[in-house]
Design a protein around this motif. Structure first.
Motif, PDB file in Angstrom:
ATOM      1  N   GLN A 431      42.328  25.586  38.578  1.00 28.19           N
ATOM      2  CA  GLN A 431      43.216  26.738  38.455  1.00 28.19           C
ATOM      3  C   GLN A 431      43.339  27.431  39.813  1.00 28.19           C
ATOM      4  O   GLN A 431      42.357  27.610  40.525  1.00 28.19           O
ATOM      5  CB  GLN A 431      42.621  27.718  37.439  1.00 28.19           C
ATOM      6  N   ILE A 432      44.554  27.820  40.171  1.00 27.47           N
ATOM      7  CA  ILE A 432      44.759  28.508  41.432  1.00 27.47           C
ATOM      8  C   ILE A 432      44.120  29.892  41.381  1.00 27.47           C
ATOM      9  O   ILE A 432      44.107  30.539  40.325  1.00 27.47           O
ATOM     10  CB  ILE A 432      46.270  28.618  41.762  1.00 27.47           C
ATOM     11  N   LEU A 433      43.551  30.344  42.479  1.00 22.04           N
ATOM     12  CA  LEU A 433      42.981  31.677  42.541  1.00 22.04           C
ATOM     13  C   LEU A 433      44.129  32.675  42.705  1.00 22.04           C
ATOM     14  O   LEU A 433      44.977  32.526  43.588  1.00 22.04           O
ATOM     15  CB  LEU A 433      42.005  31.786  43.716  1.00 22.04           C
ATOM     16  N   GLU A 434      44.176  33.663  41.840  1.00 30.39           N
ATOM     17  CA  GLU A 434      45.277  34.624  41.855  1.00 30.39           C
ATOM     18  C   GLU A 434      45.444  35.281  43.227  1.00 30.39           C
ATOM     19  O   GLU A 434      44.526  35.304  44.054  1.00 30.39           O
ATOM     20  CB  GLU A 434      45.045  35.708  40.813  1.00 30.39           C
ATOM     21  N   GLY A 435      46.639  35.823  43.472  1.00 33.39           N
ATOM     22  CA  GLY A 435      46.902  36.500  44.729  1.00 33.39           C
ATOM     23  C   GLY A 435      47.398  35.587  45.822  1.00 33.39           C
ATOM     24  O   GLY A 435      47.534  36.014  46.975  1.00 33.39           O
ATOM     25  N   THR A 449      50.370  35.893  40.257  1.00 30.96           N
ATOM     26  CA  THR A 449      49.706  37.156  39.921  1.00 30.96           C
ATOM     27  C   THR A 449      48.540  36.937  38.970  1.00 30.96           C
ATOM     28  O   THR A 449      47.693  37.818  38.797  1.00 30.96           O
ATOM     29  CB  THR A 449      50.705  38.134  39.278  1.00 30.96           C
ATOM     30  N   THR A 450      48.512  35.757  38.314  1.00 25.48           N
ATOM     31  CA  THR A 450      47.375  35.395  37.460  1.00 25.48           C
ATOM     32  C   THR A 450      46.836  34.048  37.920  1.00 25.48           C
ATOM     33  O   THR A 450      47.432  33.374  38.744  1.00 25.48           O
ATOM     34  CB  THR A 450      47.787  35.307  35.979  1.00 25.48           C
ATOM     35  N   GLY A 451      45.713  33.654  37.349  1.00 27.69           N
ATOM     36  CA  GLY A 451      45.051  32.407  37.723  1.00 27.69           C
ATOM     37  C   GLY A 451      43.557  32.601  37.588  1.00 27.69           C
ATOM     38  O   GLY A 451      43.093  33.437  36.816  1.00 27.69           O
ATOM     39  N   ALA A 452      42.780  31.834  38.337  1.00 27.23           N
ATOM     40  CA  ALA A 452      41.346  32.056  38.345  1.00 27.23           C
ATOM     41  C   ALA A 452      41.098  33.444  38.960  1.00 27.23           C
ATOM     42  O   ALA A 452      41.833  33.860  39.857  1.00 27.23           O
ATOM     43  CB  ALA A 452      40.660  30.962  39.169  1.00 27.23           C
ATOM     44  N   PRO A 453      40.111  34.195  38.450  1.00 26.41           N
ATOM     45  CA  PRO A 453      39.084  33.766  37.507  1.00 26.41           C
ATOM     46  C   PRO A 453      39.342  34.162  36.049  1.00 26.41           C
ATOM     47  O   PRO A 453      38.532  33.853  35.178  1.00 26.41           O
ATOM     48  CB  PRO A 453      37.861  34.531  38.026  1.00 26.41           C
ATOM     49  N   THR A 454      40.455  34.855  35.742  1.00 25.69           N
ATOM     50  CA  THR A 454      40.591  35.408  34.393  1.00 25.69           C
ATOM     51  C   THR A 454      41.528  34.627  33.480  1.00 25.69           C
ATOM     52  O   THR A 454      41.583  34.906  32.286  1.00 25.69           O
ATOM     53  CB  THR A 454      41.080  36.875  34.454  1.00 25.69           C
TER      54      THR A 454
END
Length: 521
Positions: A431-435, A449-454
């Protein structure tokens, strides 16, 4: 003519390898009056996601690794000659942006009450991002909201069916008002409105001189019940809870208390989480601000412009970021429900009215810069109307002379529905890290805007920002939009896909749609 279906397959479709013992199904085709026999093994059942039972609702949420595997298999099976002989072959690798076009952002430092801050992670790291999210609600619970309106409503009405037991009713009221009192640092008084029928509840609530805040528990999950509550209590601030949801949450807690003490702590956590999330929804409807930003952002204010699904209404949401975030949202009817565009004069008048409302606040300071986010693509004469509005607001002193107003098209989704993931060492997919964001060109940015870790289900679905103003700095725009997604008051431990101002317009338009559906029934 063929003697049989089998004969047809053998002569015309021999590659399908249909045998005499294969089952046959009757299938209806468009343009043919009667159902036609077809070899059953050639058929595939397609079930739309909204028709699935509750336990299977997430079955279409593919993790990045599985999504990449399925796509690779599809292209491998399809081959590279999809366009036909002599045509250019189709590339079978995944696209990735050049490193020089990528920017990687950090979550902002958050400001809480009593001078308490939650520092931004020092680097882009899964665990540090995760901890940043996990600390938000405990800090909020410890110090309370950054700001509560001086004239905030102190009475919360609870409209609950009489068939709900006293124990369930009492637990909901006690725990929810307890959370609200701690988070606002004010005494919140509950007022019970028991009812046997919805009309009975509406009659009592409408009898009060001033509409307020009500937590409304209702039996029926059918859409028309939801719509009726929205329509009848259109002047109230309503937090809706279904009886089924309430009784399931409390029933599990009650069951393990009596029979399985080993599961008690988990059931208690689930009930606490349910009442806490409900309290956060109520807080926002009461115009409380849980937290803000310690550092100054690229823009003093964000203005979101959104049009409802049926094009009958449009919404404006103005987020003022200093001295702390406060947001104002209005929903207005459109003059032409056949078009996506908003009439320029109507848009101008309503933006002016919204800014005038903000300027009446005691702590108002003239605004130096505004980021305008138009959901979808700006239409008709909207751009001209916004420029006219800018000039008028400068004349009245609400905007400073020379104020910057940057206009951006915000695309929540597209027909192609792109997904993003990280390809790590040894071809490992994660999963891509958000941001993370990348530039398609100088004006178009794709932002995760979403992704790892949530994000624990599915694959990150990015948003796209397209600048419309001259000399616009899309890096600053991207930073501003990403920061606003961290005003995730509804669920502090999970990344929010939309910036707060667009989430509010989205929520308000859905609520207005529900009232309209009730009205035409």
């Amino acid at each position: 003519m063929y003697d049989s279906l089998l004969e047809y397959y053998r002569q015309k479709q021999s590659h399908l390898k249909i045998d005499a013992d294969d089952c046959v199904a009757m299938v209806s085709f468009k343009g043919i009056d009667q159902p036609q026999p077809v070899a059953a093994k050639l058929l595939h059942l397609r079930v739309m996601n909204n028709s699935l039972p509750r336990p299977l609702k997430q079955i279409d949420k593919l993790a990045p690794k599985e999504r990449a595997r399925l796509i690779s298999c599809f292209w491998k099976d399809s081959g590279s000659d999809l366009l036909g002989c002599g045509k250019p072959p189709v590339a079978q690798h995944f696209w990735f942006p050049e490193k020089k076009r990528v920017i990687k952002l950090l979550p902002p430092t958050l400001q809480f009450s009593d001078g308490v801050t939650l520092p931004a992670p020092q680097k882009r790291d899964y665990r540090k991002f995760q901890e940043h999210y996990r600390q938000r609600f405990p800090l909020l619970h410890k110090v309370g909201c950054l700001n509560t309106p001086p004239l905030m409503e102190r009475i919360i009405h609870f409209a609950i069916p009489t068939k709900i037991t006293q124990e369930v009713r009492g637990s909901l009221i006690r725990d929810l008002t307890g959370h609200l009192s701690r988070l606002t640092k004010k005494t919140i008084t509950p007022k019970l409105v028991p009812y046997k029928t919805l009309d009975e509840a509406f009659l009592e609530l409408k009898g009060y001189n001033k509409p307020g805040m009500v937590v409304f528990v209702f039996d029926d999950e059918a859409p028309e019940t939801y719509y009726k509550v929205a329509y009848e209590l259109s002047n109230w601030r309503v937090k809706r809870i279904t009886s089924r949801e309430l009784e399931n949450k409390f029933g599990r807690l009650e069951s393990v208390s009596n029979h399985d003490s080993s599961q008690l702590s988990k059931a208690e956590r689930e009930w606490k989480s349910f009442t806490e999330m409900s309290a956060l929804d109520v807080l926002q409807q009461m115009d409380c601000v849980p937290w803000g930003f310690k550092d100054e952002l690229p823009y003093d204010a964000h203005l979101a412009i959104d049009v409802g699904r049926d094009k009958r209404y449009f919404a404006l949401s103005l987020l003022i970021l200093q001295p702390f975030p406060h947001i104002y949202t209005v929903v207005k009817p459109k003059t032409d429900a056949k078009k996506e565009t908003i009439n320029g004069t109507v848009l101008n008048e309503n933006i002016i009215e919204l800014f005038n409302k903000v300027a009446q606040q005691n702590d108002f300071q003239p605004i130096r810069s505004v980021l305008v986010l138009r959901d979808g693509r700006k239409s008709g004469n909207e751009l001209k109307a916004i420029k006219t509005t800018q000039e008028e607001l400068i004349t009245t002193g609400i905007l400073v002379a020379g104020a910057v107003v940057d206009i951006v098209d915000f695309h929540k989704s597209s027909l192609k529905k792109p997904r993003l993931w990280e390809k790590m060492q040894r071809n490992r997919v994660e999963q891509i890290l958000e941001g993370e964001a990348f530039f398609l060109n100088n004006r178009a940015v794709v932002l995760a805007t979403t992704g790892a870790p949530t994000l624990n289900q599915g694959t990150a679905a990015p948003v796209m920002l397209v600048g419309q103003s001259e000399d616009i700095d899309m890096v600053q725009v991207t930073k501003a939009v990403y920061a606003s997604t961290h005003l995730n008051f509804s669920s502090p431990s999970v990344a929010q896909r939309l910036p707060l101002e667009l989430k509010r317009t989205d929520d308000e338009l859905k609520n207005r749609d529900s009232q309209e559906i009730r009205r035409i029934q």
